[in-house]
Design an enzyme around this catalytic site. Structure first.
Site, PDB file in Angstrom:
ATOM      1  N   THR A 142       0.859  -1.183   0.000  1.00  0.00           N
ATOM      2  CA  THR A 142       0.000   0.000   0.000  1.00  0.00           C
ATOM      3  C   THR A 142       0.897   1.236   0.000  1.00  0.00           C
ATOM      4  OG1 THR A 142      -0.122   0.335   2.404  1.00  0.00           O
ATOM      5  CG2 THR A 142      -1.607  -1.319   1.454  1.00  0.00           C
ATOM      6  N   CYS A 143       0.278   2.414   0.044  1.00  0.00           N
ATOM      7  CA  CYS A 143       1.090   3.631   0.051  1.00  0.00           C
ATOM      8  C   CYS A 143       1.903   3.757   1.336  1.00  0.00           C
ATOM      9  CB  CYS A 143       0.203   4.859  -0.132  1.00  0.00           C
ATOM     10  SG  CYS A 143      -1.087   5.042   1.119  1.00  0.00           S
ATOM     11  N   ASN A 144       1.462   3.092   2.401  1.00  0.00           N
ATOM     12  CA  ASN A 144       2.148   3.221   3.687  1.00  0.00           C
ATOM     13  C   ASN A 144       3.002   2.018   4.075  1.00  0.00           C
ATOM     14  OD1 ASN A 144       1.341   5.816   4.429  1.00  0.00           O
ATOM     15  ND2 ASN A 144      -0.635   5.089   5.179  1.00  0.00           N
ATOM     16  N   SER A 158      -1.648   1.024  11.718  1.00  0.00           N
ATOM     17  CA  SER A 158      -1.882   2.004  10.659  1.00  0.00           C
ATOM     18  C   SER A 158      -1.495   3.412  11.085  1.00  0.00           C
ATOM     19  CB  SER A 158      -3.364   1.995  10.247  1.00  0.00           C
ATOM     20  OG  SER A 158      -3.722   0.759   9.683  1.00  0.00           O
ATOM     21  N   PRO A 217     -10.285   1.213   8.777  1.00  0.00           N
ATOM     22  CA  PRO A 217     -10.773  -0.071   8.259  1.00  0.00           C
ATOM     23  C   PRO A 217     -10.277  -0.428   6.865  1.00  0.00           C
ATOM     24  CG  PRO A 217     -12.457   1.615   8.000  1.00  0.00           C
ATOM     25  CD  PRO A 217     -11.293   2.282   8.688  1.00  0.00           C
ATOM     26  N   GLN A 228      -7.477  -4.057   1.916  1.00  0.00           N
ATOM     27  CA  GLN A 228      -6.229  -4.156   1.152  1.00  0.00           C
ATOM     28  C   GLN A 228      -5.531  -5.491   1.398  1.00  0.00           C
ATOM     29  OE1 GLN A 228      -4.637  -0.516   2.772  1.00  0.00           O
ATOM     30  NE2 GLN A 228      -5.058   0.641   0.909  1.00  0.00           N
ATOM     31  N   ALA A 276     -15.025  20.133  -5.250  1.00  0.00           N
ATOM     32  CA  ALA A 276     -15.041  18.810  -5.888  1.00  0.00           C
ATOM     33  C   ALA A 276     -13.676  18.141  -5.802  1.00  0.00           C
ATOM     34  CB  ALA A 276     -15.483  18.938  -7.348  1.00  0.00           C
ATOM     35  N   GLY A 277     -12.912  18.500  -4.773  1.00  0.00           N
ATOM     36  CA  GLY A 277     -11.593  17.911  -4.579  1.00  0.00           C
ATOM     37  C   GLY A 277     -11.656  16.571  -3.872  1.00  0.00           C
ATOM     38  N   THR A 320     -11.166  15.769  -0.728  1.00  0.00           N
ATOM     39  CA  THR A 320     -11.889  15.755   0.548  1.00  0.00           C
ATOM     40  C   THR A 320     -13.384  15.652   0.322  1.00  0.00           C
ATOM     41  OG1 THR A 320     -10.162  17.070   1.611  1.00  0.00           O
ATOM     42  CG2 THR A 320     -12.304  16.999   2.702  1.00  0.00           C
TER      43      THR A 320
END
Length: 418
Positions: free
Chosen positions: A49-51, A107, A113, A118, A188-189, A191
């Site tokens: 994953t990204c982390n 995490s 969750p 993943q 519309a970003g 977030t």
């Protein structure tokens, strides 16, 4: 058979190193195929994953360094650069680590969750590449069961710890049913997209997306079945909104006190919740002075988040206890499996001895030998054959001066009970 987990994560490695060691879609398949063919690996799953990037394996003894070598070579990373950030867990520590990861206890956001999904996807990918053996399969199935137990018996995931989720949680507390509420999303970003996902998952079907660029808003509109308007149209649609959640990059407020006051009059003063998660603010602070408008800023949400993080830490104590209990139980079960082959071989050997001696005894009886003599000979030979290996083990332990080993053998043979 031995369980091994190696990896790096957000706590041990920089973003730069995590990017170098990540298994993207183009690398995952070849990596799993290499592990499947690796001489030291029986089964494997790669969680990337990204982390974090982690490799979980059922390996042969002494495979630790071989797996580390493989990881460095696969990504063409200097092992000297990798080692300071790499962690290695074996046996029960590997089991416990996987369970902690899957429960969100390891995490960046405690208790989140998404990591469970993943890990499930990683397991599915490995299974698709025929890289899973029995031990790995059992480990991951048990891990998913433990994660479900943690979610059921603790409230570790029940408190909002992201701004987007906190905004939706706040809306749920004020409006009993989001399915009956109209929500105006300003911006519309990423977030706002995350807010929309949370709203949709909680039954909200009436959304309006207002954005400066219509193209981006149309994407969200199609994804969530939302109505799309421009920022200039907000005053016309604001009276319809029970909830307003705003997050833009505007340097000036988009929604002013007068605009909200007019909307409230058209709503016959039905309450309106406004959640402003933009910095600088999208909603004038004076809106909070209106009696039927409930305005929350990003600072208000942060205080909620901070409180919820502390609550998650409390829930994590119970979750850690569950993980410790379950990982120990799984390790005990796994060790019992390791005796299965030995038990099978021992029984096979004993049966072969019995069949061989029985066959010879039956032949003797067929030639007219005295039955009592045949039976005595059978019992003597059977006894001698069966006690031969234990006798040698006792003699060897005594000759080598190993009293502890001698004690274990005596206990195994039940001699201390005589």
């Amino acid at each position: 058979m031995s369980l091994l987990a190696i990896g790096i994560n957000h706590n041990t490695a920089s973003v730069d190193l995590r990017e170098k060691v990540a298994f993207g879609p183009d690398k995952l398949g070849p990596a799993l195929e290499q592990l499947r063919e690796h001489e030291a690996v029986n089964g494997s799953v790669i969680v990337s994953t990204c982390n974090r990037t982690e490799v979980y394996c059922d390996v042969k003894q002494g495979a630790r360094n071989k797996l580390i070598d493989w990881l460095a070579q696969f990504h063409q990373v200097n092992q000297e650069d990798l080692m300071p950030s790499l962690y290695v867990h074996e046996e029960q520590a590997a089991i416990k680590h996987l369970m902690r990861v899957s429960c969100g206890l390891d995490s960046l956001v405690l208790g989140e969750p998404q990591i469970l999904g993943q890990v499930k996807q990683a397991f599915s990918d490995s299974r698709d590449h025929q890289a899973v053996d029995t031990s790995i399969d059992k480990l991951f199935q048990k891990t998913f069961s433990v994660a479900k137990r943690v979610r059921t018996e603790t409230d570790i995931g029940g408190n909002a710890v992201s701004v987007a989720y906190a905004a939706c949680t706040l809306a749920k507390h004020i409006f009993e049913s989001l399915s009956d509420s109209t929500v105006l999303l300003v911006g519309a970003g990423e977030t706002i997209e995350l807010v929309a996902k949370h709203l949709a998952s909680n039954g909200c079907t009436k959304m309006i997306v207002a954005n400066r660029t219509r193209e981006r808003a149309l994407g969200l509109g199609e994804q969530f079945g939302a109505e799309v308007i421009s920022l200039n149209e907000i005053p016309d649609h604001l009276p319809r909104a029970d909830i307003v959640i705003s997050s833009t990059a505007s340097p000036l407020p988009i929604i002013g006190k007068g605009m909200v006051e007019t909307a409230l009059k058209k709503r016959r003063h039905q309450p309106m919740l406004l959640v402003d998660i933009a910095v600088p603010r999208d909603v004038e602070a004076q809106v909070g002075e209106l009696s039927d408008a409930y305005l929350y800023s990003v600072d208000d949400l942060q205080s909620i988040i901070d409180s919820n993080i502390e609550q998650r830490k409390v829930e994590a104590i119970q979750a850690e206890a569950i993980v410790s209990e379950e990982s120990a139980a799984f390790m005990t079960w796994l060790r019992s499996l390791q005796a299965v082959d030995s038990i099978r071989d021992y029984r096979k050997s004993a049966n072969e001895i019995r069949e061989d001696l029985l066959s010879k005894s039956l032949q003797s009886l067929a030639t007219g030998a005295d039955p009592e003599k045949v039976l005595r000979e059978l019992s003597n030979k059977l006894t001698n054959k069966l006690i031969h290996a234990p006798t040698r083990a006792l003699q060897s332990a005594a000759e080598q001066g190993e009293p502890a080993k001698l004690t274990v053998i005596r206990q195994t043979l039940g001699l201390d009970d005589l």
